[in-house]
Design a protein around this motif. Structure first.
Motif, mmCIF file in Angstrom:
data_model
loop_
_atom_site.group_PDB
_atom_site.id
_atom_site.type_symbol
_atom_site.label_atom_id
_atom_site.label_comp_id
_atom_site.label_asym_id
_atom_site.label_seq_id
_atom_site.Cartn_x
_atom_site.Cartn_y
_atom_site.Cartn_z
ATOM 1 N N ALA A 6 0.839 -1.210 0.000
ATOM 2 C CA ALA A 6 0.000 0.000 0.000
ATOM 3 C C ALA A 6 0.870 1.255 0.000
ATOM 4 O O ALA A 6 0.592 2.197 -0.748
ATOM 5 N N ILE A 7 1.917 1.257 0.791
ATOM 6 C CA ILE A 7 2.810 2.420 0.843
ATOM 7 C C ILE A 7 3.469 2.656 -0.515
ATOM 8 O O ILE A 7 3.542 3.796 -0.990
ATOM 9 N N ALA A 8 3.907 1.588 -1.163
ATOM 10 C CA ALA A 8 4.512 1.728 -2.495
ATOM 11 C C ALA A 8 3.487 2.265 -3.499
ATOM 12 O O ALA A 8 3.824 3.086 -4.358
ATOM 13 N N MET A 49 7.161 10.795 -19.752
ATOM 14 C CA MET A 49 5.912 10.070 -19.533
ATOM 15 C C MET A 49 6.165 8.581 -19.434
ATOM 16 O O MET A 49 5.565 7.897 -18.595
ATOM 17 N N SER A 50 7.061 8.072 -20.241
ATOM 18 C CA SER A 50 7.416 6.660 -20.205
ATOM 19 C C SER A 50 7.944 6.264 -18.823
ATOM 20 O O SER A 50 7.573 5.218 -18.281
ATOM 21 N N ALA A 51 8.786 7.112 -18.260
ATOM 22 C CA ALA A 51 9.324 6.838 -16.922
ATOM 23 C C ALA A 51 8.202 6.846 -15.878
ATOM 24 O O ALA A 51 8.154 5.982 -15.000
ATOM 25 N N HIS A 52 7.287 7.794 -15.984
ATOM 26 C CA HIS A 52 6.163 7.861 -15.043
ATOM 27 C C HIS A 52 5.260 6.633 -15.175
ATOM 28 O O HIS A 52 4.817 6.067 -14.172
ATOM 29 N N LEU A 53 4.996 6.222 -16.417
ATOM 30 C CA LEU A 53 4.153 5.047 -16.622
ATOM 31 C C LEU A 53 4.817 3.786 -16.083
ATOM 32 O O LEU A 53 4.135 2.895 -15.567
ATOM 33 N N SER A 54 6.130 3.718 -16.163
ATOM 34 C CA SER A 54 6.852 2.579 -15.592
ATOM 35 C C SER A 54 6.685 2.517 -14.083
ATOM 36 O O SER A 54 6.488 1.437 -13.515
ATOM 37 N N VAL A 55 6.754 3.666 -13.427
ATOM 38 C CA VAL A 55 6.551 3.720 -11.975
ATOM 39 C C VAL A 55 5.137 3.251 -11.635
ATOM 40 O O VAL A 55 4.935 2.446 -10.715
ATOM 41 N N LEU A 56 4.153 3.757 -12.374
ATOM 42 C CA LEU A 56 2.761 3.364 -12.127
ATOM 43 C C LEU A 56 2.553 1.868 -12.368
ATOM 44 O O LEU A 56 1.824 1.204 -11.628
ATOM 45 N N ALA A 57 3.189 1.337 -13.394
ATOM 46 C CA ALA A 57 3.057 -0.093 -13.700
ATOM 47 C C ALA A 57 3.688 -0.946 -12.602
ATOM 48 O O ALA A 57 3.089 -1.941 -12.166
ATOM 49 N N VAL A 62 -1.273 0.743 -13.335
ATOM 50 C CA VAL A 62 -1.588 0.648 -14.756
ATOM 51 C C VAL A 62 -1.107 -0.690 -15.308
ATOM 52 O O VAL A 62 -0.186 -1.316 -14.764
ATOM 53 N N VAL A 63 -1.763 -1.101 -16.376
ATOM 54 C CA VAL A 63 -1.343 -2.284 -17.134
ATOM 55 C C VAL A 63 -1.170 -1.837 -18.583
ATOM 56 O O VAL A 63 -1.770 -0.855 -19.017
ATOM 57 N N SER A 64 -0.347 -2.562 -19.297
ATOM 58 C CA SER A 64 -0.099 -2.192 -20.688
ATOM 59 C C SER A 64 -0.199 -3.416 -21.581
ATOM 60 O O SER A 64 -0.013 -4.547 -21.144
ATOM 61 N N LYS A 65 -0.494 -3.124 -22.847
ATOM 62 C CA LYS A 65 -0.588 -4.181 -23.846
ATOM 63 C C LYS A 65 -0.129 -3.599 -25.177
ATOM 64 O O LYS A 65 -0.523 -2.497 -25.547
ATOM 65 N N ARG A 66 0.706 -4.363 -25.854
ATOM 66 C CA ARG A 66 1.187 -3.924 -27.159
ATOM 67 C C ARG A 66 0.071 -4.109 -28.181
ATOM 68 O O ARG A 66 -0.588 -5.136 -28.240
ATOM 69 N N HIS A 67 -0.157 -3.066 -28.960
ATOM 70 C CA HIS A 67 -1.124 -3.108 -30.048
ATOM 71 C C HIS A 67 -0.411 -2.578 -31.279
ATOM 72 O O HIS A 67 -0.210 -1.361 -31.406
ATOM 73 N N SER A 68 0.015 -3.467 -32.143
ATOM 74 C CA SER A 68 0.810 -3.103 -33.304
ATOM 75 C C SER A 68 2.116 -2.468 -32.815
ATOM 76 O O SER A 68 2.854 -3.093 -32.062
ATOM 77 N N ARG A 69 2.377 -1.223 -33.187
ATOM 78 C CA ARG A 69 3.611 -0.564 -32.744
ATOM 79 C C ARG A 69 3.414 0.285 -31.498
ATOM 80 O O ARG A 69 4.360 0.883 -31.006
ATOM 81 N N GLN A 70 2.207 0.357 -31.009
ATOM 82 C CA GLN A 70 1.921 1.184 -29.835
ATOM 83 C C GLN A 70 1.762 0.332 -28.582
ATOM 84 O O GLN A 70 1.404 -0.840 -28.665
ATOM 85 N N ILE A 71 2.009 0.953 -27.450
ATOM 86 C CA ILE A 71 1.699 0.333 -26.173
ATOM 87 C C ILE A 71 0.503 1.080 -25.613
ATOM 88 O O ILE A 71 0.549 2.306 -25.438
ATOM 89 N N ILE A 72 -0.568 0.349 -25.370
ATOM 90 C CA ILE A 72 -1.800 0.928 -24.832
ATOM 91 C C ILE A 72 -1.797 0.718 -23.322
ATOM 92 O O ILE A 72 -1.616 -0.403 -22.845
ATOM 93 N N TYR A 73 -1.992 1.800 -22.607
ATOM 94 C CA TYR A 73 -2.034 1.745 -21.146
ATOM 95 C C TYR A 73 -3.470 1.860 -20.675
ATOM 96 O O TYR A 73 -4.273 2.612 -21.244
ATOM 97 N N ARG A 74 -3.769 1.098 -19.635
ATOM 98 C CA ARG A 74 -5.094 1.145 -19.012
ATOM 99 C C ARG A 74 -4.909 1.234 -17.501
ATOM 100 O O ARG A 74 -3.940 0.717 -16.948
ATOM 101 N N ALA A 75 -5.858 1.872 -16.862
ATOM 102 C CA ALA A 75 -5.866 1.903 -15.402
ATOM 103 C C ALA A 75 -6.196 0.509 -14.897
ATOM 104 O O ALA A 75 -7.051 -0.180 -15.456
#
Length: 124
Positions: A6-8, A49-57, A62-75
């Motif tokens: 929880a703290i993390a 933003m990539s660094a921030h999304l990595s921290v959130l992941a 957040v979770v991510s999924k590759r879609h073609s050449r993009q990475i789609i992020y979802r809460a």
């Protein structure tokens, strides 16, 4: 949920851009957004933003999924639910009626969703 987890989680959200990104992704459920679009909407450089999304992941927000050449992020709504449950675990010392207004506010999403649907069940 363990207290260290929880703290993390709280630490990951305790930065302005990360909190904004998570809230943006919650608003975009269930489709999510590509990383570049998140960066554009928040006016943040892509690499930052990539660094921030990595921290959130790493924290589970957040979770991510590759879609073609993009990475789609979802809460990760399941993680959000687990954190809220952690916060409310000992809610009101066994007197749930004291938490009634809090529970009503948490069910607000359903009311907003219902109001935004037309008679055919489609979102307006």
């Amino acid at each position: 949920m363990e207290i260290t987890t929880a703290i993390a989680s709280f630490a990951a959200l305790s930065q302005d851009t990360r909190l904004q990104a998570f809230r943006l992704l919650v608003s975009q459920e269930p489709e999510g957004l590509p990383a570049g679009e998140i960066a554009r909407q928040l006016s943040v450089p892509h690499n930052t933003m990539s660094a921030h999304l990595s921290v959130l992941a790493r924290a589970g927000w957040v979770v991510s999924k590759r879609h073609s050449r993009q990475i789609i992020y979802r809460a990760s709504l399941s993680h959000m639910e687990a954190v809220v449950q952690f916060l409310l675990q000992d809610c009101c010392a066994g007197h749930p009626e004291l938490c009634a207004s809090l529970m009503d506010s948490l069910s607000g999403c359903e009311a907003v969703k219902a109001e935004s649907q037309n008679s055919n069940g489609y979102l307006n």
